[in-house]
Design a protein around this motif. Structure first.
Motif, PDB file in Angstrom:
ATOM      1  N   GLU A   1       0.828  -1.212   0.000  1.00 20.69           N
ATOM      2  CA  GLU A   1       0.000   0.000   0.000  1.00 20.69           C
ATOM      3  C   GLU A   1       0.863   1.262   0.000  1.00 20.69           C
ATOM      4  O   GLU A   1       0.526   2.236  -0.671  1.00 20.69           O
TER       5      GLU A   1
ATOM      6  N   ILE B 117      -3.912   4.714  -5.043  1.00 24.85           N
ATOM      7  CA  ILE B 117      -5.054   4.175  -4.303  1.00 24.85           C
ATOM      8  C   ILE B 117      -6.003   5.312  -3.960  1.00 24.85           C
ATOM      9  O   ILE B 117      -5.652   6.227  -3.216  1.00 24.85           O
TER      10      ILE B 117
ATOM     11  N   ARG C 131      -9.155   2.752  -0.041  1.00 22.82           N
ATOM     12  CA  ARG C 131      -8.537   1.535   0.484  1.00 22.82           C
ATOM     13  C   ARG C 131      -9.532   0.401   0.633  1.00 22.82           C
ATOM     14  O   ARG C 131      -9.145  -0.731   0.902  1.00 22.82           O
TER      15      ARG C 131
END
Length: 112
Positions: free
Chosen positions: A41, A48, A51
């Motif tokens: 991540e 992103i 999430r």
């Protein structure tokens, strides 16, 4: 830039097999996987948008009513990429299936 829904998939038998492992082994996999997931991540943070999260059991609603259902979906997130291939490459080494017993990640573009 186009947005894509990334859906984590896992076969029900893989979940059962994982849960049958000794607790210490499950904990070791979880510890390694969570660290690698966080690193993934962090590497992809700029792409992103949401999430998302992991999801539980499915309830399906149709014109015939409401019923329990089974599908391979276990989580999702939303990413931004130049195209579907670029979005897919982002997940090539994802711990969902390199550490955890995940089956894959399905990439789908949002359409207007």
């Amino acid at each position: 830039m186009p947005r894509f829904l990334a859906v984590y998939t896992m076969k029900p038998e893989a979940v059962l097999a994982f849960r049958e492992l000794p607790k210490a082994e499950q904990d070791a996999i979880d510890a390694a996987g969570i660290a690698e997931w966080a690193a993934w991540e962090e590497r992809n943070a700029a792409f992103i948008l949401d999430r998302g999260g992991m999801v539980g059991k499915t309830t399906r609603v149709t014109k015939d009513g409401i019923a329990k259902a089974v599908n391979p979906f276990c989580g999702y997130l939303v990413v931004e990429a130049e195209n579907a291939d670029a979005a897919a490459r982002m997940f090539a080494d994802h711990p969902h299936f390199t550490v955890f017993p995940g089956d894959g990640v399905d990439i789908m573009p949002f359409v207007t």
